[in-house]
Write a protein that holds these residues in place. Structure first.
Motif, PDB file in Angstrom:
ATOM      1  N   LEU A 490       9.200 -72.030  42.854  1.00 33.90           N
ATOM      2  CA  LEU A 490       7.751 -71.816  42.957  1.00 33.90           C
ATOM      3  C   LEU A 490       7.168 -72.574  44.133  1.00 33.90           C
ATOM      4  N   GLU A 491       7.494 -73.844  44.248  1.00 35.34           N
ATOM      5  CA  GLU A 491       7.028 -74.674  45.353  1.00 35.34           C
ATOM      6  C   GLU A 491       8.213 -75.418  45.932  1.00 35.34           C
ATOM      7  N   ILE A 492       8.520 -75.121  47.174  1.00 32.19           N
ATOM      8  CA  ILE A 492       9.687 -75.707  47.839  1.00 32.19           C
ATOM      9  C   ILE A 492       9.201 -76.544  49.014  1.00 32.19           C
ATOM     10  N   PRO A 493       9.236 -77.881  48.918  1.00 34.87           N
ATOM     11  CA  PRO A 493       8.834 -78.710  50.062  1.00 34.87           C
ATOM     12  C   PRO A 493       9.856 -78.616  51.178  1.00 34.87           C
ATOM     13  N   ARG A 494       9.396 -78.308  52.372  1.00 35.79           N
ATOM     14  CA  ARG A 494      10.303 -78.139  53.510  1.00 35.79           C
ATOM     15  C   ARG A 494      10.411 -79.451  54.286  1.00 35.79           C
ATOM     16  N   SER A 495      11.176 -80.376  53.761  1.00 42.70           N
ATOM     17  CA  SER A 495      11.353 -81.669  54.430  1.00 42.70           C
ATOM     18  C   SER A 495      12.420 -81.553  55.504  1.00 42.70           C
ATOM     19  N   LYS A 496      12.299 -82.396  56.531  1.00 37.81           N
ATOM     20  CA  LYS A 496      13.290 -82.399  57.607  1.00 37.81           C
ATOM     21  C   LYS A 496      14.623 -82.951  57.136  1.00 37.81           C
ATOM     22  N   LYS A 498      16.111 -82.259  54.397  1.00 38.05           N
ATOM     23  CA  LYS A 498      16.867 -81.202  53.734  1.00 38.05           C
ATOM     24  C   LYS A 498      16.964 -79.939  54.579  1.00 38.05           C
ATOM     25  N   SER A 499      16.577 -80.031  55.827  1.00 36.40           N
ATOM     26  CA  SER A 499      16.595 -78.853  56.685  1.00 36.40           C
ATOM     27  C   SER A 499      18.019 -78.451  57.033  1.00 36.40           C
ATOM     28  N   SER A 500      18.207 -77.171  57.218  1.00 25.31           N
ATOM     29  CA  SER A 500      19.537 -76.680  57.597  1.00 25.31           C
ATOM     30  C   SER A 500      19.916 -77.079  59.015  1.00 25.31           C
ATOM     31  N   LEU A 501      18.942 -77.520  59.803  1.00 27.51           N
ATOM     32  CA  LEU A 501      19.249 -77.950  61.165  1.00 27.51           C
ATOM     33  C   LEU A 501      20.099 -79.219  61.186  1.00 27.51           C
ATOM     34  N   ASN A 502      20.040 -80.023  60.128  1.00 26.00           N
ATOM     35  CA  ASN A 502      20.815 -81.264  60.094  1.00 26.00           C
ATOM     36  C   ASN A 502      22.315 -81.006  60.050  1.00 26.00           C
ATOM     37  N   SER A 503      22.692 -79.831  59.585  1.00 26.35           N
ATOM     38  CA  SER A 503      24.124 -79.524  59.514  1.00 26.35           C
ATOM     39  C   SER A 503      24.747 -79.394  60.897  1.00 26.35           C
ATOM     40  N   THR A 504      23.948 -79.101  61.899  1.00 32.49           N
ATOM     41  CA  THR A 504      24.466 -78.973  63.263  1.00 32.49           C
ATOM     42  C   THR A 504      24.418 -80.284  64.043  1.00 32.49           C
ATOM     43  N   MET A 894      15.729 -67.593  53.584  1.00 32.98           N
ATOM     44  CA  MET A 894      16.741 -67.585  52.534  1.00 32.98           C
ATOM     45  C   MET A 894      16.101 -67.701  51.146  1.00 32.98           C
ATOM     46  N   ASP A 895      15.030 -68.467  51.049  1.00 35.24           N
ATOM     47  CA  ASP A 895      14.381 -68.694  49.758  1.00 35.24           C
ATOM     48  C   ASP A 895      13.231 -67.744  49.495  1.00 35.24           C
ATOM     49  N   ALA A 896      12.930 -66.831  50.420  1.00 37.54           N
ATOM     50  CA  ALA A 896      11.747 -65.983  50.280  1.00 37.54           C
ATOM     51  C   ALA A 896      11.843 -65.073  49.064  1.00 37.54           C
ATOM     52  N   TYR A 897      12.978 -64.419  48.897  1.00 34.98           N
ATOM     53  CA  TYR A 897      13.127 -63.495  47.776  1.00 34.98           C
ATOM     54  C   TYR A 897      13.122 -64.235  46.438  1.00 34.98           C
ATOM     55  N   GLY A 898      13.806 -65.360  46.392  1.00 34.72           N
ATOM     56  CA  GLY A 898      13.817 -66.141  45.163  1.00 34.72           C
ATOM     57  C   GLY A 898      12.433 -66.645  44.790  1.00 34.72           C
ATOM     58  N   GLN A 899      11.632 -66.999  45.781  1.00 32.51           N
ATOM     59  CA  GLN A 899      10.273 -67.450  45.496  1.00 32.51           C
ATOM     60  C   GLN A 899       9.425 -66.313  44.931  1.00 32.51           C
ATOM     61  N   GLU A 900       9.605 -65.107  45.453  1.00 30.45           N
ATOM     62  CA  GLU A 900       8.858 -63.954  44.935  1.00 30.45           C
ATOM     63  C   GLU A 900       9.266 -63.647  43.491  1.00 30.45           C
ATOM     64  N   VAL A 901      10.553 -63.724  43.203  1.00 36.52           N
ATOM     65  CA  VAL A 901      11.023 -63.462  41.840  1.00 36.52           C
ATOM     66  C   VAL A 901      10.510 -64.521  40.876  1.00 36.52           C
ATOM     67  N   ALA A 902      10.556 -65.776  41.292  1.00 38.78           N
ATOM     68  CA  ALA A 902      10.086 -66.859  40.416  1.00 38.78           C
ATOM     69  C   ALA A 902       8.594 -66.738  40.146  1.00 38.78           C
ATOM     70  N   LEU A 903       7.837 -66.368  41.143  1.00 39.08           N
ATOM     71  CA  LEU A 903       6.402 -66.210  40.948  1.00 39.08           C
ATOM     72  C   LEU A 903       6.089 -65.085  39.975  1.00 39.08           C
ATOM     73  N   ARG A 904       6.792 -63.982  40.103  1.00 40.41           N
ATOM     74  CA  ARG A 904       6.562 -62.861  39.182  1.00 40.41           C
ATOM     75  C   ARG A 904       7.011 -63.210  37.756  1.00 40.41           C
ATOM     76  N   ALA A 905       8.047 -64.014  37.639  1.00 40.17           N
ATOM     77  CA  ALA A 905       8.475 -64.443  36.303  1.00 40.17           C
ATOM     78  C   ALA A 905       7.421 -65.323  35.645  1.00 40.17           C
ATOM     79  N   LEU A 906       6.824 -66.218  36.422  1.00 43.19           N
ATOM     80  CA  LEU A 906       5.774 -67.064  35.873  1.00 43.19           C
ATOM     81  C   LEU A 906       4.528 -66.247  35.511  1.00 43.19           C
ATOM     82  N   VAL A 907       4.192 -65.244  36.327  1.00 42.95           N
ATOM     83  CA  VAL A 907       3.049 -64.379  36.025  1.00 42.95           C
ATOM     84  C   VAL A 907       3.304 -63.599  34.736  1.00 42.95           C
ATOM     85  N   GLN A 908       4.517 -63.101  34.578  1.00 40.04           N
ATOM     86  CA  GLN A 908       4.849 -62.373  33.350  1.00 40.04           C
ATOM     87  C   GLN A 908       4.775 -63.290  32.133  1.00 40.04           C
TER      88      GLN A 908
END
Length: 944
Positions: A490-496, A498-504, A894-908
């Motif tokens: 539902l709410e994903i904090p985008r901290s640096k 945990k960013s995928s850029l750190n893997s490089t 990557m998390d966009a679809y999961g966020q949409e599904v989670a939001l609709r689940a909470l609305v339901q």
């Protein structure tokens, strides 16, 4: 020579569009160099010849090629020497090749031409050595005929190849025939060319044209004069005489009706009481009264004042009018007999209600008690629910007798009355924040804030870098990490951290236990190796703690300040300090943390959801945002509005999908509208002959405004009532294809936006006031003598565009999955509306651009830099804002679809918990214990 320069400039622009000059690295190729149309080779093929180019001063190979073209363009054949810039070109006529003659004529070298500009194009190897006597075949570009057909399509300006038409070769150069070989242009395009040439001749193009500006403020209601003026359509004009005759038959003393309020009230009471006896004549008379006795009015002001007075008297008899309206509307919907008569009666009933509602909306503040009673009558009669279900029925069984256009406009006006306009919304929002004890600072462009999501991301980054630093905040909810729960999306904090850029990025070079006293020096960049540029990144890996804490004892003032501050605030002994800038940033963010009411509602429902899925006790969770259960003993107006919204949502839940479908169809019907300008009309066609078509377009545009206005009002008030009501309705809009419909309508009006906004297109001049004045000569004369109204701005168009953009922003806001559904050309579309300055139109566009920009490439950003700059100029930013650069794009996608599904689940989940009966109308139901029992399922399966 001017044409040669123009050709070179066009060549430069063509190449510049395909690549950047800064990134253009020249590489030698082992093939024959490309040639230009006049067989002039590039500069690099001349490096072995006599021409010299100073590479130290002129490193760009593209400019060297252009310089060579200018210096060697006039070498027509090897026999003639290179002509100096100061000499005449008369001897060019001596060239014997007819093709060369044709090419010279095409270049404009067919006469005595003397170059005037003595300034060289680029750096030379001398002050005046542009001509060289010992030129070679390689310099003049002489090649075999087989290789002459190879040309670089990125470096020419004209047809590919050297095959010119035979007729060009046979032109007599001495006759000086002026033949145009260009394609013929149509009439409109030729007019635009002539207009542009006239601007160039007059010098107007050199002046900077000021940006168009519209002095207009967005409102949901513009008063009686505007709302009633466009209520009638061309098919309704013939009903006015029958209204007058019916009033004359029923009322004997017309002057007393106007002068005496008691007499007028007695007439209205008698008419409303007898509606069940004589519906037709009584509705006609009441309709005439609601329109302000226009035959007895001497001016528009008199009619407007009578409209307010008569409809205010009719407030007390609203219930009878609503019942008559429902009876007639039901007949038009269900019956098959007397449809013409019933349709006319439905128009009269709609007219009475529409006028009465608009009077109540306008006088809501000054006549608060009477309007409050009126609102309660509408609430008790559930007219909003009836209109919504009426529109739903029209989706499946559409009939002309149902007058859907009037019903939609009536629903829009009634929503404004029952819920409130923009001013009422602001007051209600302020009162609700005070009621729930939420403190918010006044919004201003000087005071910046930070959202809880960005604050949590900053908190994670600081904790990752400085594990001993305590940055907890009591205002934020407790973090519960469970990868198996949908609530994590539902709410994903985008901290640096945990960013995928750190893997490089590499890990720190030193061990955590043995930190160095200071960071190492930056690595020395190695120069280019064989012309290959090596890319290196020196970013810090934010996933690791800070390796170099300050543990030195210094006597300067800054160190003492840092030491004292950290000891007093964190209770440390001063052996290891956290940087003062980090501590200061944390304090600033804590003070400016902005928690909205919608966020509090979402957190409360999320806790309820997580407790349910974990099987925890749910009684301790607060239900203060469920306004249907509040008693409201103090009769607060804001709570009453919330209760009305909750009741409407519960009763009309099953009809929302059909409502959205019908209103989107109304939007799509406007895609066929044709706009005309007076100067574009064909000969013999006047405005009178176009009147019927203009009236149809006007009616469709008013229905469009009401349709998108309904979307906007419902989204606005649903979000204030509860965030998940808003999410439910916005999800229905998204699933119904609103984004595509909205983009099509915006694209339609973008072509004529400026002209239509300034009323430069043809528009029907008929209004209710013009038609009513025809029945009274004094009224007609006063209307002619009255100062003409300022019609410089098309209020209907601007309001419609603002509604469309704001609804689009609400549907796609903060949802990456829905942003991907926007068309690729949405930026170009917004630039059309951005060309006319108005902040109310700008705000929703710029907020969409703000969310869309991080997902676009550099080319898109450069092409839409005006919109990106507008975000900084006109939008309110946050303390932590990384919307241009720095976002974790891969993580967001990557998390966009999961966020949409989670939001609709909470609305339901929210709808099932609070509006289970409403969902049962759609076929949903809760599982009982027996149905969810595994043994029950097995036994049922065995019986089969």
């Amino acid at each position: 020579m001017s044409k040669n320069n123009n050709s070179c400039r066009k060549l430069n622009s063509n190449i510049a569009r395909s690549t950047s000059l800064d990134n253009l690295n020249y590489k030698k190729i082992a093939v024959s160099p490309p040639k230009f149309r006049d067989d002039t080779v590039t500069a690099d093929s001349l490096n072995g010849g006599t021409s010299k180019i100073d590479t130290k001063q002129w490193d760009n190979p593209l400019l060297r090629d252009l310089d060579n073209i200018l210096r060697n363009k006039l070498k027509i054949n090897p026999e003639s020497p290179v002509i100096s810039r100061n000499n005449s070109l008369k001897n060019l006529r001596s060239v014997s090749d007819p093709k060369k003659h044709a090419f010279m004529k095409e270049l404009g070298l067919d006469g005595d031409i003397t170059t005037v500009n003595q300034v060289p194009f680029g750096p030379r190897d001398g002050s005046d050595d542009s001509s060289s006597s010992d030129s070679s075949d390689e310099e003049t570009g002489i090649e075999d005929d087989d290789e002459e057909e190879f040309v670089n399509v990125d470096e020419i300006d004209g047809p590919i190849g050297n095959h010119l038409p035979d007729k060009r070769a046979n032109i007599d150069m001495n006759k000086g025939d002026n033949i145009d070989y260009n394609l013929s242009a149509n009439q409109d395009f030729q007019k635009s060319i002539d207009k542009r040439v006239a601007e160039l001749d007059s010098g107007l193009s050199a002046e900077k044209q000021p940006q168009l500006k519209i002095d207009w403020e967005f409102k949901t209601n513009y008063g009686l004069e505007h709302e009633l003026g466009d209520w009638f359509s061309i098919a309704d004009y013939n009903h006015l005489p029958s209204l007058i005759s019916s009033f004359k038959k029923y009322v004997n003393n017309k002057d007393k009706f106007i002068m005496d309020d008691d007499y007028a009230e007695s007439i209205i009471k008698t008419l409303t009481d007898d509606l069940s006896v004589d519906l037709q004549s009584n509705l006609l008379t009441l309709c005439y009264i609601s329109l302000g006795n226009f035959q007895q009015s001497n001016s528009k002001d008199d009619q407007v004042s009578l409209i307010r007075r008569n409809n205010t008297i009719m407030f007390d008899y609203l219930k009878e009018i609503i019942n008559a309206f429902k009876d007639v509307a039901t007949l038009c919907r269900d019956e098959n007999k007397n449809l013409k008569k019933n349709t006319t009666l439905l128009f009269y009933a709609c007219n009475i209600l529409f006028t009465l509602i608009n009077v109540a909306v306008e006088t809501r503040e000054e006549n608060y008690v009477a309007v409050s009673k009126l609102i309660q009558i509408f609430e008790d009669e559930k007219l909003l629910q009836y209109l919504t279900q009426y529109i739903e029925h029209w989706r499946w069984n559409s009939r002309l007798s149902m007058r859907i256009r009037n019903i939609i406009s009536l629903l829009f006006s009634l929503l404004l009355l029952q819920f409130g306009n923009i001013d009422t919304y602001k007051k209600t929002k302020k009162s609700l924040y005070k009621y729930h004890g939420i403190e918010r600072k006044e919004k201003s462009y000087q005071t910046l804030s930070v959202s809880p999501l960005h604050f949590q991301a900053f908190q994670d980054d600081i904790t990752a870098r400085f594990p001993t630093f305590d940055m907890s905040n009591s205002k934020l909810p407790q973090s519960i990490d469970n990868t198996n729960s949908l609530s994590q999306f539902l709410e994903i904090p985008r901290s640096k951290a945990k960013s995928s850029l750190n893997s490089t990025l590499p890990a720190p070079g030193k061990h955590l236990a043995t930190p160095a006293p200071s960071p190492p020096m930056s690595p020395i960049l190695i120069p280019y190796n064989d012309g290959i540029k090596t890319r290196k990144s020196f970013q810090t890996n934010m996933a690791y703690p800070y390796l170099y804490p300050s543990d030195e004892e210094n006597d300067n003032e800054l160190s003492i300040k840092i030491s004292n501050g950290m000891q007093s605030k964190n209770g440390r002994d001063g052996d290891v300090f956290i940087p003062h800038s980090v501590e200061e940033a944390a304090e600033i963010l804590k003070k400016n943390l902005d928690i909205k009411l919608s966020i509090m509602q979402l957190w409360n429902e999320r806790d309820f959801f997580m407790a349910t899925e974990r099987g925890w006790e749910r009684d301790d969770i607060s239900k203060k945002y469920d306004y249907s259960r509040l008693l409201n003993l103090d009769s607060l107006e804001e709570i009453n509005i919330m209760k009305r919204i909750d009741t409407y949502y519960k009763d009309s839940f099953a009809s929302f999908n059909s409502l959205i479908f019908v209103l989107c169809q109304i939007m799509e019907s406007n895609l066929n509208n044709v706009e005309y300008r007076e100067e574009d009309l064909p000969e013999g066609v006047t405005m009178e002959t176009m009147m019927s078509q203009l009236e149809i377009v006007k009616a469709k545009e008013l229905s469009l405004r009401s349709s998108v206005g309904i979307f906007y009002i419902l989204l606005k008030w649903f979000k204030l009532n509860h965030i998940l009501k808003f999410e439910q309705f916005s999800a229905l809009l998204y699933d119904s294809g609103y984004i595509n419909t909205c983009s099509a309508v915006l694209g339609k009006y973008s072509l004529v936006y400026a002209d239509k906004a300034y009323n430069k297109t043809l528009k029907s001049p008929n209004t209710l006031w013009n038609l009513c004045s025809k029945f009274n000569p004094i009224y007609s004369k006063s209307l002619l003598e009255q100062e003409p109204e300022k019609k410089d701005i098309n209020i209907t168009l601007l309001t419609t565009v603002t509604y469309i953009l704001r609804v689009l922003r609400k549907v796609t806001g903060d949802k990456t999955h829905r942003l991907k559904s926007l068309p690729l050309s949405v930026g170009t579309l917004f630039k059309q509306y951005y060309s006319v300055f108005n902040l109310d139109v700008y705000h929703p566009m710029l907020r969409i651009i703000r969310e869309l920009t991080p997902f676009k490439n550099k080319r898109w950003k450069s092409e839409h830099m005006d919109l990106i700059s507008g975000v900084f100029l006109y939008e309110r930013l946050e303390l932590i804002d990384n919307w241009v650069t720095g976002k974790d794009i891969s993580g967001e996608l990557m998390d966009a679809y999961g966020q949409e599904v989670a939001l609709r689940a909470l609305v339901q989940f929210y709808n099932f918990e609070h509006y289970q009966k409403s969902l049962e109308e759609l076929g949903y139901m809760k599982r009982t214990v027996s149905h969810s029992n595994l043994l029950y399922k097995d036994s049922e399966y065995n019986d089969m």
